[in-house]
Write a protein that holds these residues in place. Structure first.
Motif, PDB file in Angstrom:
ATOM      1  N   ASP A 215       0.834  -1.210   0.000  1.00 22.95           N
ATOM      2  CA  ASP A 215       0.000   0.000   0.000  1.00 22.95           C
ATOM      3  C   ASP A 215       0.869   1.261   0.000  1.00 22.95           C
ATOM      4  O   ASP A 215       0.631   2.192  -0.783  1.00 22.95           O
ATOM      5  N   TRP A 219       1.052   3.890  -3.220  1.00 24.33           N
ATOM      6  CA  TRP A 219       0.440   5.226  -3.143  1.00 24.33           C
ATOM      7  C   TRP A 219       1.512   6.323  -3.247  1.00 24.33           C
ATOM      8  O   TRP A 219       1.299   7.369  -3.853  1.00 24.33           O
ATOM      9  N   GLY A 240      -9.564   9.698  -1.458  1.00 21.56           N
ATOM     10  CA  GLY A 240      -9.606   8.496  -0.622  1.00 21.56           C
ATOM     11  C   GLY A 240     -10.248   7.326  -1.361  1.00 21.56           C
ATOM     12  O   GLY A 240      -9.776   6.184  -1.268  1.00 21.56           O
ATOM     13  N   ARG A 241     -11.334   7.622  -2.090  1.00 19.86           N
ATOM     14  CA  ARG A 241     -11.995   6.536  -2.844  1.00 19.86           C
ATOM     15  C   ARG A 241     -11.109   6.059  -4.003  1.00 19.86           C
ATOM     16  O   ARG A 241     -11.007   4.854  -4.274  1.00 19.86           O
ATOM     17  N   ARG A 243      -7.881   6.147  -4.057  1.00 21.06           N
ATOM     18  CA  ARG A 243      -6.779   5.382  -3.443  1.00 21.06           C
ATOM     19  C   ARG A 243      -7.229   3.949  -3.156  1.00 21.06           C
ATOM     20  O   ARG A 243      -6.515   2.985  -3.482  1.00 21.06           O
ATOM     21  N   ALA A 244      -8.401   3.810  -2.570  1.00 24.14           N
ATOM     22  CA  ALA A 244      -8.888   2.463  -2.221  1.00 24.14           C
ATOM     23  C   ALA A 244      -9.085   1.614  -3.489  1.00 24.14           C
ATOM     24  O   ALA A 244      -8.722   0.424  -3.514  1.00 24.14           O
ATOM     25  N   ASP A 245      -9.659   2.215  -4.528  1.00 27.60           N
ATOM     26  CA  ASP A 245      -9.887   1.495  -5.787  1.00 27.60           C
ATOM     27  C   ASP A 245      -8.547   1.073  -6.400  1.00 27.60           C
ATOM     28  O   ASP A 245      -8.337  -0.095  -6.766  1.00 27.60           O
ATOM     29  N   GLY A 248      -6.838  -1.559  -4.394  1.00 19.14           N
ATOM     30  CA  GLY A 248      -7.573  -2.816  -4.552  1.00 19.14           C
ATOM     31  C   GLY A 248      -7.157  -3.557  -5.817  1.00 19.14           C
ATOM     32  O   GLY A 248      -7.187  -4.784  -5.865  1.00 19.14           O
TER      33      GLY A 248
END
Ligand SMILES: C[S@@+](CC[C@H](N)C(=O)[O-])C[C@H]1O[C@@H](n2cnc3c(N)ncnc32)[C@H](O)[C@@H]1O
Length: 269
Positions: A215, A219, A240-241, A243-245, A248
């Motif tokens: 992670d 990033w 934030g969304r 980053r998560a996508d 993932g």
């Protein structure tokens, strides 16, 4: 900038935050690439070197160590913020001078070697800009450009492009775009292109390199490279969304290919 090509970004107006993240990414990416270029050019004590598009010194600092105090390195970058970072990093190296300037109009010449690491593709006219760099060494002096190998950096670029497109409600890209970097990246094509800019006797070395698919590393690769530009205009929640996508898609997968090609030639006499 295309989604899968991180290097053409303009860092000239880089914010302090962007430059700080660029510097934090250095040990994982910029520094090993810079050291490999300096090794490929085989600098000697006492030589005069121009490091064009030097950033915060990934190649300029090892070049300064290689040429020693009888030598000299002119490290030039358009971004005053980058040059500020370089000067702090190189405070104990009197043989290294950092200057904020446009290398496409840099008039210094007669160098023993000229380096341009992951910078040629940032120039507004990469053909004319590189030809200008090829004229900076003395006749017989060396000139080098380093670029990504085709396929390098594509996975994170595409993953980020997909995540950003989903966040913005735009069509999600399928295949990586074929930009100039991808076309020229193959060793033979890069050598031919560099020869066409005036470099003689070009040889290309492949330098394998990877980043771990953790992670933090993934990033930081976004925040500390030109990929950061894809986040422009998104607020903190949206980032934030994204980053998560993005994570993932990539985290825990294969390491990120960051292989580079180092083309070294000389200025014809
Ligand atoms: C991807 S960074 C590479 C920096 C460094 N060579 C490294 O490998 O860490 C590209 C750099 O090129 C610089 N740059 C772009 N256009 C330039 C120009 N016309 N003159 C000088 N520097 C330029 C940017 O400011 C940026 O620092």
């Amino acid at each position: 900038m295309t989604a899968a090509e991180p290097s053409p970004a303009r860092w000239a107006g880089a914010s302090d935050d962007a430059a700080a993240d660029f510097a934090r990414l250095g040990p994982l990416l910029w520094d090993p690439v810079g050291r490999a270029t300096v090794a490929a050019v085989d600098l000697r004590p006492g030589q005069r070197v121009l490091d064009a598009c030097c950033g915060d010194g990934a190649s300029a600092v090892p070049a300064a160590h290689a040429v020693g105090s009888p030598g000299h390195v002119d490290a030039v970058d358009l971004s005053p913020v980058m040059v500020g970072l370089l000067r702090r990093r190189a405070g104990d190296l009197p043989q290294l001078t950092g200057t904020a300037a446009d290398v496409t109009t840099w008039a210094g010449e007669g160098y023993d070697a000229v380096l341009c690491v992951l910078g040629a593709f940032s120039l507004p006219d990469m053909d004319a800009g590189t030809a200008h760099l090829v004229r900076r060494p003395r006749p017989g002096g060396l000139v080098s450009v380093t670029s990504w190998r085709p396929g390098a950096m594509v996975a994170p670029g595409m993953a980020l492009a997909r995540a950003v497109a989903r966040e913005r409600g735009e069509p999600v890209p399928g295949d990586p775009p074929r930009g100039r970097l991808q076309e020229l990246g193959a060793p033979d094509a890069l050598a031919g292109w560099f020869a066409g800019r005036g470099a003689a006797g070009v040889e290309v070395t492949t330098v394998p390199h990877t980043l771990p698919a953790t992670d933090d590393a993934l990033w930081l690769l976004v925040l500390g490279s030109a990929f950061r530009g894809m986040l422009a205009g998104l607020d903190d929640d949206a980032v934030g969304r994204v980053r998560a996508d993005y994570l993932g898609q990539l985290a825990g997968g294969p390491p990120v290919d960051a292989t580079t090609l180092v083309a070294v030639g000389s200025r014809a006499g």
